[in-house]
Scaffold this motif. Sequence first.
Motif, PDB file in Angstrom:
ATOM      1  N   ALA A 124       4.541  -4.427  -1.060  1.00  0.00           N
ATOM      2  CA  ALA A 124       3.904  -4.269   0.251  1.00  0.00           C
ATOM      3  C   ALA A 124       4.183  -5.596   1.144  1.00  0.00           C
ATOM      4  N   ILE A 125       4.833  -6.543   0.614  1.00  0.00           N
ATOM      5  CA  ILE A 125       5.022  -7.973   0.918  1.00  0.00           C
ATOM      6  C   ILE A 125       6.374  -8.001   1.533  1.00  0.00           C
ATOM      7  N   GLY A 126       6.798  -8.314   2.875  1.00  0.00           N
ATOM      8  CA  GLY A 126       8.102  -8.457   3.279  1.00  0.00           C
ATOM      9  C   GLY A 126       8.803  -9.473   2.461  1.00  0.00           C
ATOM     10  N   GLY A 127      10.255  -9.135   2.250  1.00  0.00           N
ATOM     11  CA  GLY A 127      10.933 -10.131   1.299  1.00  0.00           C
ATOM     12  C   GLY A 127      10.959 -11.484   1.707  1.00  0.00           C
ATOM     13  N   ASP A 128      10.821 -11.911   2.981  1.00  0.00           N
ATOM     14  CA  ASP A 128      10.871 -13.238   3.091  1.00  0.00           C
ATOM     15  C   ASP A 128       9.598 -14.015   2.550  1.00  0.00           C
ATOM     16  N   GLY A 158      -4.267  -5.064   2.997  1.00  0.00           N
ATOM     17  CA  GLY A 158      -3.387  -4.621   1.967  1.00  0.00           C
ATOM     18  C   GLY A 158      -1.992  -4.507   2.433  1.00  0.00           C
ATOM     19  N   THR A 159      -1.679  -4.696   3.811  1.00  0.00           N
ATOM     20  CA  THR A 159      -0.275  -4.665   4.208  1.00  0.00           C
ATOM     21  C   THR A 159       0.453  -5.795   5.036  1.00  0.00           C
ATOM     22  N   ASP A 160       1.543  -5.961   4.923  1.00  0.00           N
ATOM     23  CA  ASP A 160       2.304  -7.164   5.756  1.00  0.00           C
ATOM     24  C   ASP A 160       2.787  -6.553   6.803  1.00  0.00           C
ATOM     25  N   PRO A 161       2.504  -7.304   8.152  1.00  0.00           N
ATOM     26  CA  PRO A 161       2.898  -6.736   9.385  1.00  0.00           C
ATOM     27  C   PRO A 161       4.246  -7.027   9.538  1.00  0.00           C
ATOM     28  N   HIS A 316       5.287   1.968   0.713  1.00  0.00           N
ATOM     29  CA  HIS A 316       5.843   0.482   0.962  1.00  0.00           C
ATOM     30  C   HIS A 316       7.328   0.380   0.829  1.00  0.00           C
ATOM     31  N   ASN A 317       7.962   1.728   1.249  1.00  0.00           N
ATOM     32  CA  ASN A 317       9.636   1.505   1.283  1.00  0.00           C
ATOM     33  C   ASN A 317      10.104   1.643  -0.133  1.00  0.00           C
ATOM     34  N   VAL A 318       9.534   1.834  -1.011  1.00  0.00           N
ATOM     35  CA  VAL A 318      10.204   1.666  -2.466  1.00  0.00           C
ATOM     36  C   VAL A 318      10.832   2.812  -2.888  1.00  0.00           C
ATOM     37  N   LEU A 319      12.009   2.985  -3.353  1.00  0.00           N
ATOM     38  CA  LEU A 319      13.011   3.947  -3.493  1.00  0.00           C
ATOM     39  C   LEU A 319      12.350   4.760  -4.367  1.00  0.00           C
ATOM     40  N   ARG A 320      12.410   6.364  -4.127  1.00  0.00           N
ATOM     41  CA  ARG A 320      11.792   7.259  -5.228  1.00  0.00           C
ATOM     42  C   ARG A 320      12.883   8.213  -5.419  1.00  0.00           C
ATOM     43  N   GLY A 321      13.845   8.374  -4.729  1.00  0.00           N
ATOM     44  CA  GLY A 321      15.128   9.069  -5.082  1.00  0.00           C
ATOM     45  C   GLY A 321      15.976   9.337  -3.755  1.00  0.00           C
TER      46      GLY A 321
END
Length: 510
Positions: A124-128, A158-161, A316-321
């Motif tokens: 949920a947190i931006g990579g930077d 619980g989210t990162d803008p 969260h933009n996590v790849l599921r397929g």
Amino acid sequence: MRAWTVRGGQFGEREQQALAEGLTIAGWEETGDLSRYGSAGEIGDLLTAAYPDESQGTIDNWKHQLWRFISMDTGDFVVMPRKHLPVVAVGRLIGGYEYRAEAAPGFRHVRPVDWVRPAVERAAIGGDLRDSMGAFSTVSELSRRDAAERVRSLAETGTDPGYEGGIEPPAGIEALARDVREDGTRQLTARDLIGLWGWSRRTTDVIDQVDQELATLGLRVEPHFTEGQLDGLVTVSSQEPVAGEESSDGTAAHGPTTPRDSLSTDGAKARDLSWRIGNLPFVQEVVTVSWEAPLSSAITPMIEHDFSQLPVVDRHNVLRGVVTWEDIARAHLGKRDGTIADVLNPHPQTAREQEELFARIGDIQRHGFLIIVDTEYAVRGILTATDLAGQLRQRVEPFTLLEEVERRLRRMTHRFTTDELPQEIRSKRANGRQFTLGQYKFLLADAHCWAKLDWPYGQQDMLDRLKTVADYRNALAHWAVDAPAEDATSLAATRQLLKLLKVIDHDPRP
């Protein structure tokens, strides 16, 4: 309001107690009560006495960490990355520094915390921001790219803008070291990092110099500045302790830390110089579809953009397929109108930016693409066979053009006898060696030789063109992470010179 990372111990040994008792806890078991100290300098004197075998650099690092810990304001946010879980705990300081003399060693320096969100998913947190939280220091400040406001959002929602925009580089090498010393980390682009030493392209010489000088300063870079794109962010922090030495919080480091045999005699880490997937400018604005969406929602973007597949992600933009036209066709044939999750392929071809490019070319050829993911499996981009072909052209074309220029110059000047050549290059011909590209200037500048060439061009114009191309050749003499075609002006000048040479040097007929 400010935000801080306070780690729960080198092996996560303080995490459970911190969460259970509403605390953030620091190590440095030998120091005693810090409440009477009013500056980082005073803490440094204490550390020197408590740890007499430690270097001055280590003491300076520790004193700033402890000063951060005791001087954080009530109301500031605190983040504790969990060592063995894919989450971070986010809380808010609700009290001042306390020393608990009766506590176990390594658990005595504490601050009370309200852990408002004890398990925020890393994805949920931006990579930077996640990279800033990943510093090896026990206590560091999250101070750039709106970090404090973003941590506030994590605590509240619980989210990162996220953050869109650049980042100001430090004024120089000393400023970089000072920022790391005072804040614990410093983010900048790979381009700005090597620019501190006056470089603009990552050649072997540049990599060796920057690595060596960072090691001398006691600094490390994650990810390494060769592993991503030139304008990608890297995070500089203090060097990880070597196994058997003291950790970043004054406790003995016995775990899997950086081994000495991975360091060269000058302190720079030995590094594989292969091209990485992250070196390529892959597509980062990836069109994705939610795995909870109806199957029909994939059809419009696939037709609109002429895609054969779409990455499927969660919230969260996590790849599921991935979902393909074949998946959609099968669902329609079976008269199924469920969600994308019902028909997706859960095992798409993925890659990390740090992976070697040539090791994955076969996968790109077979499948046509690789989905680029980060350490949390969040989608970072997509690399297609078309992208790869374009990048390989950029890396190969300059060398083929330069070789062709040299071949034609060599053939057109071979008519001169050794005695006719200018003095500067006569001995090279006499010894049976070829001229370098930069040495043809002596021949073109000589009045007799120029007259014999009888070219229909201006002499000075050709000398200027040759110098530009020779300088370009010298710049490409060493292996580099970055594509040589990045210098578009010099590449165009090489094409133009070759075009002029082809007019007066005709290939023999077969």
